[in-house]
Design an enzyme around this catalytic site. Structure first.
Site, short mmCIF file in Angstrom:
data_model
loop_
_atom_site.label_atom_id
_atom_site.label_comp_id
_atom_site.label_asym_id
_atom_site.label_seq_id
_atom_site.Cartn_x
_atom_site.Cartn_y
_atom_site.Cartn_z
N CYS A 114 0.81 -1.22 0.00
CA CYS A 114 0.00 0.00 0.00
C CYS A 114 0.85 1.28 0.00
O CYS A 114 0.34 2.36 -0.25
CB CYS A 114 -0.97 0.00 1.17
SG CYS A 114 -2.11 -1.39 1.12
N HIS A 247 -3.02 7.33 2.93
CA HIS A 247 -3.48 6.05 2.42
C HIS A 247 -4.87 5.78 3.01
O HIS A 247 -5.10 5.93 4.21
CB HIS A 247 -2.49 4.96 2.82
CG HIS A 247 -2.97 3.58 2.52
ND1 HIS A 247 -3.53 3.24 1.30
CD2 HIS A 247 -2.99 2.45 3.27
CE1 HIS A 247 -3.87 1.96 1.34
NE2 HIS A 247 -3.56 1.46 2.50
N ASN A 277 -10.10 0.46 0.72
CA ASN A 277 -8.64 0.52 0.61
C ASN A 277 -8.22 -0.11 -0.72
O ASN A 277 -8.34 -1.31 -0.91
CB ASN A 277 -8.05 -0.26 1.81
CG ASN A 277 -6.55 -0.34 1.78
OD1 ASN A 277 -5.92 -0.03 0.78
ND2 ASN A 277 -5.98 -0.79 2.89
N1 COA Z 1 -18.16 -7.67 10.73
C1 COA Z 1 -18.55 -7.95 11.99
N2 COA Z 1 -17.67 -8.32 12.94
C2 COA Z 1 -16.38 -8.41 12.60
C3 COA Z 1 -15.92 -8.13 11.30
C4 COA Z 1 -16.87 -7.76 10.34
N3 COA Z 1 -16.54 -7.45 9.08
N4 COA Z 1 -14.57 -8.28 11.28
C5 COA Z 1 -14.20 -8.65 12.51
N5 COA Z 1 -15.30 -8.74 13.32
C6 COA Z 1 -15.36 -9.10 14.72
C7 COA Z 1 -14.17 -9.87 15.20
O1 COA Z 1 -14.33 -11.24 14.89
C8 COA Z 1 -14.22 -9.60 16.68
O2 COA Z 1 -15.17 -10.45 17.26
P1 COA Z 1 -14.90 -11.13 18.70
O3 COA Z 1 -14.76 -9.97 19.66
O4 COA Z 1 -16.12 -11.95 18.90
O5 COA Z 1 -13.64 -11.91 18.53
C9 COA Z 1 -14.77 -8.18 16.78
O6 COA Z 1 -15.36 -7.90 15.50
C10 COA Z 1 -13.73 -7.13 17.08
O7 COA Z 1 -12.64 -7.36 16.25
P2 COA Z 1 -11.38 -6.42 16.26
O8 COA Z 1 -10.34 -6.97 15.34
O9 COA Z 1 -10.95 -6.13 17.66
O10 COA Z 1 -12.01 -5.09 15.65
P3 COA Z 1 -11.33 -3.71 15.43
O11 COA Z 1 -12.14 -2.66 16.08
O12 COA Z 1 -9.87 -3.74 15.74
O13 COA Z 1 -11.45 -3.51 13.87
C11 COA Z 1 -10.21 -3.73 11.83
C12 COA Z 1 -10.88 -4.46 12.98
C13 COA Z 1 -9.68 -4.75 10.85
C14 COA Z 1 -11.26 -2.86 11.15
C15 COA Z 1 -9.07 -2.84 12.40
O14 COA Z 1 -8.23 -3.61 13.24
C16 COA Z 1 -8.23 -2.24 11.30
O15 COA Z 1 -8.69 -1.42 10.53
N6 COA Z 1 -6.94 -2.59 11.23
C17 COA Z 1 -6.08 -2.10 10.18
C18 COA Z 1 -6.36 -2.85 8.90
C19 COA Z 1 -5.73 -2.22 7.71
O16 COA Z 1 -5.72 -1.03 7.56
N7 COA Z 1 -5.19 -3.05 6.82
C20 COA Z 1 -4.62 -2.63 5.59
C21 COA Z 1 -3.30 -2.01 5.79
S1 COA Z 1 -2.63 -1.38 4.32
#
Ligand code: COA
Length: 324
Positions: A114, A247, A277
């Site tokens: 990215c 980004h 993204n």
């Molecule tokens: N819909 C519903 N629930 C979801 C889900 C979705 N699409 N994706 C994950 N969950 C659930 C998880 O399973 C977890 O459930 P649990 O508590 O029962 O285990 C819960 O939501 C919380 O998950 P968590 O990972 O703590 O959520 P978060 O608030 O950290 O958000 C992301 C997850 C992926 C959105 C966040 O971590 C993020 O944006 N990270 C960076 C990703 C990124 O930018 N990647 C590309 C880089 S170039």
């Protein structure tokens, strides 16, 4: 520091718009969850076009916007982590699609995930010592490395391409690029997906896996570090900057950075609501859209900043946009 001019920009989205409500029908998720945790409402996914097709279309727009002939292009750099094939490079395919096979062109791809466009942009600006017109493209069909049954990744990404034509000029650039080699598979795919097949969601080794929370923390740290680095190099403060183009990964990441830097969120351009993204395409698409919307003033100052798998990150401060 180097001097250039951004002569033209262009972007395209992939063919099919997929809303959060569409994804609700496929995986256990909800529009409310996706919007609250990411800010994303939709993304575009390619059905028939590959990375070079999107790159070609964005390039045509950038070349037209630059008011040059396509034969003036001497270098083509494509930033992508989802090339059409291992070889030839996507840049060579774009050269062919532009009908420039008989022109002497220095064409190659780079994979900075990215951060790829930022890396390519920085390389291109240095190459302007040797060349006059460089086409720099960020293009991805990341949908082919997404497991459409994995709710933790499929809601985040989309396909698209953005392009810029760079020439010599009086716009000053301050660059910062870095990477932190990742053996922990924080953001990872095995092998390379060569076949574009949205329907096939059986577990595949080429699907992207991600430790979302690790990426979240990493992103906030390095976005702030990268912005501060280019500001320090230039002797400017964030108040001197008209627009930051980050980004487009997640609204919450960008909001955290804005708060940590005590900057109003309105200084950070975002189109992730619509595009999600798009990896290496996200910054050039956002730049072209911001320009179209009149948010990049003539002689203004813009910071491009990004992060991605690698783990890679960096920023470029563009001072005196359009300076001649
Ligand atoms: N819909 C519903 N629930 C979801 C889900 C979705 N699409 N994706 C994950 N969950 C659930 C998880 O399973 C977890 O459930 P649990 O508590 O029962 O285990 C819960 O939501 C919380 O998950 P968590 O990972 O703590 O959520 P978060 O608030 O950290 O958000 C992301 C997850 C992926 C959105 C966040 O971590 C993020 O944006 N990270 C960076 C990703 C990124 O930018 N990647 C590309 C880089 S170039």
């Amino acid at each position: 520091m180097s001097s250039i001019e951004i002569l033209g920009t262009g972007y395209v989205s992939a063919e099919k718009k997929i809303s959060n409500f569409d994804l609700e029908k496929r995986v256990d998720t909800s529009d409310e969850w996706i919007v609250q945790r990411t800010g994303i409402s939709s993304r575009y996914v390619s059905e028939t076009e590959n990375t070079s097709d999107l790159a070609y279309k964005a390039s045509l727009k950038a070349i037209e916007d630059a008011h040059i002939q396509k034969e003036d292009i001497e270098v083509i750099i494509v930033a992508t982590m989802t090339p059409d094939c291992m070889t030839p490079s996507t840049a060579c395919l774009v050269q062919a699609k532009l009908g420039l096979n008989d022109c002497p062109i220095f064409a190659f791809d780079i994979n900075g995930a990215c951060s790829g466009f930022l890396y390519a942009f920085q390389i291109a600006s240095d190459l302007l010592n040797r060349y006059h017109h460089i086409l720099v493209i960020g293009s991805e069909t990341i949908s082919k490395m997404i497991d459409w049954n994995d709710r933790s990744t499929c809601v985040l990404f989309g396909d698209g391409a953005g392009a810029m034509v760079l020439g010599r000029g009086e716009t000053q650039l301050y660059h910062y690029a870095n990477s932190e080699g990742d053996l922990q598979q924080v953001l990872h795919t095995e092998g390379l997906p060569l076949i574009h097949d949205l329907q096939n969601s059986e577990p595949q080794t080429h699907f992207l896996t991600m430790k979302g929370n690790d990426v979240f923390r990493f992103a906030i740290r390095v976005l702030k570090e990268s912005i501060e680095n280019v500001l320090e190099q230039s002797g400017l403060t964030i108040d001197d900057i008209d627009l930051v183009i980050p980004h487009q990964a997640n609204y919450r990441i960008i909001n955290h950075v804005a708060k940590k830097m005590k900057v109003d969120i309105s200084k950070f351009y975002m189109n992730l609501q619509e595009f999600g993204n798009t990896s290496a395409a996200s910054i050039p698409i956002a730049y072209a859209m911001a320009k179209e919307e009149g948010l990049i003033p003539e002689h203004g100052r813009v910071i491009l900043v990004g992060f991605g798998a690698g783990l890679t990150y960096g920023a470029t401060l563009i001072d005196n946009v359009g300076g001649q």
